[in-house]
Design an enzyme around this catalytic site. Structure first.
Site, PDB file in Angstrom:
ATOM      1  N   LYS A   1     -19.676 -12.000 -13.237  1.00 18.23           N
ATOM      2  CA  LYS A   1     -20.733 -12.628 -14.043  1.00 18.23           C
ATOM      3  C   LYS A   1     -20.302 -14.019 -14.504  1.00 18.23           C
ATOM      4  CE  LYS A   1     -22.792 -12.036 -18.574  1.00 18.23           C
ATOM      5  NZ  LYS A   1     -22.655 -11.284 -19.826  1.00 18.23           N
ATOM      6  N   ARG A   2     -19.062 -14.083 -15.003  1.00 20.74           N
ATOM      7  CA  ARG A   2     -18.556 -15.335 -15.552  1.00 20.74           C
ATOM      8  C   ARG A   2     -18.416 -16.424 -14.498  1.00 20.74           C
ATOM      9  NH1 ARG A   2     -13.294 -15.567 -19.437  1.00 20.74           N
ATOM     10  NH2 ARG A   2     -12.708 -17.725 -19.077  1.00 20.74           N
TER      11      ARG A   2
ATOM     12  N   GLY B   1      -3.880  -0.914  -0.457  1.00 26.56           N
ATOM     13  CA  GLY B   1      -4.127   0.469  -0.037  1.00 26.56           C
ATOM     14  C   GLY B   1      -4.482   0.544   1.435  1.00 26.56           C
TER      15      GLY B   1
ATOM     16  N   GLY C   1     -17.554  -8.201 -15.167  1.00 29.45           N
ATOM     17  CA  GLY C   1     -17.494  -9.272 -16.173  1.00 29.45           C
ATOM     18  C   GLY C   1     -16.988 -10.563 -15.541  1.00 29.45           C
TER      19      GLY C   1
ATOM     20  N   PHE D   1      -0.355   2.117  -7.182  1.00 30.46           N
ATOM     21  CA  PHE D   1      -0.370   3.553  -7.510  1.00 30.46           C
ATOM     22  C   PHE D   1      -0.346   4.381  -6.223  1.00 30.46           C
ATOM     23  CE2 PHE D   1      -3.107   7.367  -8.635  1.00 30.46           C
ATOM     24  CZ  PHE D   1      -2.017   8.126  -9.015  1.00 30.46           C
TER      25      PHE D   1
ATOM     26  N   TYR E   1     -13.359  11.669 -10.242  1.00 35.10           N
ATOM     27  CA  TYR E   1     -13.625  10.719  -9.153  1.00 35.10           C
ATOM     28  C   TYR E   1     -15.131  10.547  -8.953  1.00 35.10           C
ATOM     29  CZ  TYR E   1     -13.240   8.684  -4.424  1.00 35.10           C
ATOM     30  OH  TYR E   1     -13.329   7.881  -3.307  1.00 35.10           O
TER      31      TYR E   1
ATOM     32  N   ARG F   1      -4.987  13.602   2.385  1.00 33.33           N
ATOM     33  CA  ARG F   1      -6.289  13.804   3.026  1.00 33.33           C
ATOM     34  C   ARG F   1      -6.099  14.487   4.372  1.00 33.33           C
ATOM     35  NH1 ARG F   1      -9.041   8.092   1.520  1.00 33.33           N
ATOM     36  NH2 ARG F   1      -6.872   7.469   1.351  1.00 33.33           N
TER      37      ARG F   1
HETATM   38  P1  NAD Z   1      -5.924   4.139  -1.188  1.00 33.24           P
HETATM   39  O1  NAD Z   1      -5.461   5.108  -2.213  1.00 33.24           O
HETATM   40  O2  NAD Z   1      -5.092   3.932   0.014  1.00 33.24           O
HETATM   41  O3  NAD Z   1      -6.175   2.710  -1.834  1.00 33.24           O
HETATM   42  C1  NAD Z   1      -6.542   2.505  -3.176  1.00 33.24           C
HETATM   43  C2  NAD Z   1      -5.773   1.305  -3.690  1.00 33.24           C
HETATM   44  O4  NAD Z   1      -6.128   1.050  -5.059  1.00 33.24           O
HETATM   45  C3  NAD Z   1      -4.262   1.552  -3.687  1.00 33.24           C
HETATM   46  O5  NAD Z   1      -3.593   0.436  -3.135  1.00 33.24           O
HETATM   47  C4  NAD Z   1      -3.920   1.728  -5.157  1.00 33.24           C
HETATM   48  O6  NAD Z   1      -2.582   1.382  -5.474  1.00 33.24           O
HETATM   49  C5  NAD Z   1      -4.945   0.819  -5.815  1.00 33.24           C
HETATM   50  N1  NAD Z   1      -5.217   1.172  -7.207  1.00 33.24           N
HETATM   51  C6  NAD Z   1      -5.469   2.401  -7.725  1.00 33.24           C
HETATM   52  N2  NAD Z   1      -5.669   2.309  -9.052  1.00 33.24           N
HETATM   53  C7  NAD Z   1      -5.556   0.979  -9.377  1.00 33.24           C
HETATM   54  C8  NAD Z   1      -5.651   0.267 -10.581  1.00 33.24           C
HETATM   55  N3  NAD Z   1      -5.904   0.878 -11.748  1.00 33.24           N
HETATM   56  N4  NAD Z   1      -5.468  -1.076 -10.558  1.00 33.24           N
HETATM   57  C9  NAD Z   1      -5.199  -1.712  -9.379  1.00 33.24           C
HETATM   58  N5  NAD Z   1      -5.093  -1.079  -8.202  1.00 33.24           N
HETATM   59  C10 NAD Z   1      -5.274   0.260  -8.198  1.00 33.24           C
HETATM   60  O7  NAD Z   1      -7.409   4.599  -0.773  1.00 33.24           O
HETATM   61  P2  NAD Z   1      -8.416   3.998   0.294  1.00 33.24           P
HETATM   62  O8  NAD Z   1      -8.758   5.086   1.225  1.00 33.24           O
HETATM   63  O9  NAD Z   1      -7.922   2.715   0.816  1.00 33.24           O
HETATM   64  O10 NAD Z   1      -9.703   3.749  -0.616  1.00 33.24           O
HETATM   65  C11 NAD Z   1     -10.079   2.452  -1.064  1.00 33.24           C
HETATM   66  C12 NAD Z   1     -11.411   2.532  -1.796  1.00 33.24           C
HETATM   67  O11 NAD Z   1     -12.413   3.051  -0.925  1.00 33.24           O
HETATM   68  C13 NAD Z   1     -11.386   3.429  -3.031  1.00 33.24           C
HETATM   69  O12 NAD Z   1     -12.157   2.847  -4.045  1.00 33.24           O
HETATM   70  C14 NAD Z   1     -12.039   4.705  -2.540  1.00 33.24           C
HETATM   71  O13 NAD Z   1     -12.677   5.400  -3.592  1.00 33.24           O
HETATM   72  C15 NAD Z   1     -13.042   4.171  -1.532  1.00 33.24           C
HETATM   73  N6  NAD Z   1     -13.389   5.191  -0.531  1.00 33.24           N
HETATM   74  C16 NAD Z   1     -12.516   5.523   0.462  1.00 33.24           C
HETATM   75  C17 NAD Z   1     -12.852   6.519   1.371  1.00 33.24           C
HETATM   76  C18 NAD Z   1     -11.952   6.910   2.511  1.00 33.24           C
HETATM   77  O14 NAD Z   1     -12.281   7.836   3.241  1.00 33.24           O
HETATM   78  N7  NAD Z   1     -10.829   6.261   2.748  1.00 33.24           N
HETATM   79  C19 NAD Z   1     -14.085   7.176   1.256  1.00 33.24           C
HETATM   80  C20 NAD Z   1     -14.934   6.824   0.225  1.00 33.24           C
HETATM   81  C21 NAD Z   1     -14.582   5.820  -0.656  1.00 33.24           C
HETATM   82  N1  UDP Z   2      -8.363  19.954   3.950  1.00 30.15           N
HETATM   83  C1  UDP Z   2      -7.657  20.958   4.614  1.00 30.15           C
HETATM   84  N2  UDP Z   2      -6.305  20.820   4.724  1.00 30.15           N
HETATM   85  C2  UDP Z   2      -5.620  19.758   4.231  1.00 30.15           C
HETATM   86  C3  UDP Z   2      -6.345  18.728   3.556  1.00 30.15           C
HETATM   87  C4  UDP Z   2      -7.718  18.878   3.429  1.00 30.15           C
HETATM   88  O1  UDP Z   2      -8.240  21.954   5.091  1.00 30.15           O
HETATM   89  O2  UDP Z   2      -4.386  19.711   4.393  1.00 30.15           O
HETATM   90  C5  UDP Z   2      -9.839  20.092   3.841  1.00 30.15           C
HETATM   91  C6  UDP Z   2     -10.388  19.913   2.433  1.00 30.15           C
HETATM   92  O3  UDP Z   2     -10.385  21.116   1.713  1.00 30.15           O
HETATM   93  C7  UDP Z   2     -11.797  19.406   2.741  1.00 30.15           C
HETATM   94  C8  UDP Z   2     -11.635  18.598   4.030  1.00 30.15           C
HETATM   95  O4  UDP Z   2     -10.413  19.042   4.605  1.00 30.15           O
HETATM   96  O5  UDP Z   2     -12.658  20.491   2.992  1.00 30.15           O
HETATM   97  C9  UDP Z   2     -11.557  17.099   3.800  1.00 30.15           C
HETATM   98  O6  UDP Z   2     -10.579  16.862   2.816  1.00 30.15           O
HETATM   99  P1  UDP Z   2     -10.136  15.408   2.359  1.00 30.15           P
HETATM  100  O7  UDP Z   2      -9.224  15.584   1.191  1.00 30.15           O
HETATM  101  O8  UDP Z   2      -9.639  14.652   3.521  1.00 30.15           O
HETATM  102  O9  UDP Z   2     -11.490  14.677   1.926  1.00 30.15           O
HETATM  103  P2  UDP Z   2     -12.745  15.075   0.999  1.00 30.15           P
HETATM  104  O10 UDP Z   2     -12.674  16.525   0.617  1.00 30.15           O
HETATM  105  O11 UDP Z   2     -12.640  14.184  -0.173  1.00 30.15           O
HETATM  106  O12 UDP Z   2     -13.898  14.807   1.878  1.00 30.15           O
END
Ligand code: NAD
Ligand code: UDP
Length: 312
Positions: A105-106, A12, A102, A36, A145, A186
């Protein structure tokens, strides 16, 4: 010392940056992903490295391997993607955490959970310290989420209390940067892609809601520092950039920095969209000696340069 490290969700946006950094530091990295929301393209440049392994696997199913550390990032992070199949999102957070805990832990591995500022919901305390319990609607459209991540935190602390698993919990605030998927949904990627294509920027609500945007390199630094922090520090710890901007300010910045002729159009605010968000990073400063270095203008510039190479 060289470590063997498992990164779930490694293909990701954040996972790919983490894998790259861990390899650069001389570690062996196993990247696990079901693709995904991630893609092979994000880690294709790492495939030639003999210390990198890519495995297609879904974390809702058990997985066995011998490693020293586990970073558990697998979970869709964009509201559009996590709401696409909300039951699967809950399973990924909860069953995924159970399977990885799990395993930890293992094999007695240290394990870090990628939690989120979303555990604070639509916060009534501003900025948010880790001690705030949050204000989350358990039956709203974001709950799959938010509550999935809250349950995962609970699982982590209980595996620690009950089984002495070596855990770390990071609460990540909105992070952006190169390798965000152009259709990720996003706000930063949406606005940049729309501006580069000359399309209208989609503003949800009046744009007065705020977020604090952190550049990906700062986040990865904080995450690695937390993973390698002293044994009796478990978090949760906020990692985010306290610079707070309204979404309208962000849109104006993106239009100006891309030199775009795009206009802003206003659309309805999605359900339970938090009105404000800003991390209190006192704990990260004290425990990890960490604070963000990249200002929004610089981070946006680097991100716009990335999107220019892929948006046609
Ligand atoms: P992303 O969607 O780019 O990456 C998530 C990755 O997880 C993807 O590669 C996806 O294919 C994989 N994935 C999803 N479901 C899976 C499953 N069941 N089994 C195996 N792989 C699976 O999002 P990201 O921004 O890189 O976020 C990564 C992590 O950081 C997430 O857990 C997210 O909740 C957390 N996070 C991100 C942000 C942000 O702003 N980017 C903020 C808060 C938390
Ligand atoms: N947002 C927006 N236009 C877009 C996408 C998001 O105005 O095309 C707004 C959304 O409603 C939120 C903020 O931008 O208030 C951040 O959204 P994002 O989905 O990036 O992250 P999160 O809401 O999870 O912080």
């Amino acid at each position: 010392m060289k470590k063997k490290i498992l990164v779930t969700g490694g293909a990701g946006f954040l996972g790919s940056h983490l894998c790259e950094r861990l390899l650069n530091e001389g570690n062996e990295v196993i990247c696990l992903d079901n693709y995904f929301t991630g893609q092979k393209q994000n880690v294709i440049h790492l495939l030639d490295n003999p210390y990198f392994e890519l495995i297609r696997h879904d974390v809702t199913m058990p997985f066995f391997i011998e490693v020293d550390q586990i970073y558990n990032l697998a979970c869709p992070a964009s509201p559009v993607h996590y709401q696409y199949n909300p039951i699967k999102t809950i399973k990924t957070s909860v069953a995924g955490a159970i399977n990885m805990l799990g395993l930890a832990k293992r094999i007695k591995a240290r394990i870090l959970q990628a939690s989120t500022s979303e555990v604070y919901g639509d916060p009534k305390i501003h900025p948010q310290p880790e001690s705030y319990w949050g204000y989350v609607n358990p039956i709203g459209t974001r709950a799959c989420y938010d509550e999935g991540k809250r349950c995962a935190e609970s699982l982590f602390v209980n595996y620690h209390r009950q089984n002495n698993v070596d855990i770390k919990i990071i609460r990540i605030f909105n992070t952006y940067g190169p390798r965000m998927h152009p259709h990720d949904g996003r706000v930063v990627s949406n606005f940049i892609v729309q501006a580069l294509k000359g399309e209208d920027l989609t503003m949800y609500g009046d744009g007065k809601q705020t977020r604090s945007f952190q550049y990906v390199d700062d986040l990865i630094e904080g995450m690695i520092r937390l993973m390698n922090s002293r044994e009796d520090f478990h978090g949760p710890v906020n990692i985010g950039n306290p610079g707070e901007f309204s979404i309208l300010e962000l849109a104006e910045k993106v239009i100006q920095m891309t030199g775009s002729k795009s206009k802003i159009i206003f659309q309805p605010l999605p359900e339970d969209d938090p009105m404000q968000r800003k991390p209190d990073i006192t704990l990260a400063k004290k425990e990890l000696n960490w604070e963000p270095k990249v200002h929004l203008d610089e981070g946006l510039k680097r991100t716009i340069d990335f999107f220019k190479t892929i948006v046609k």
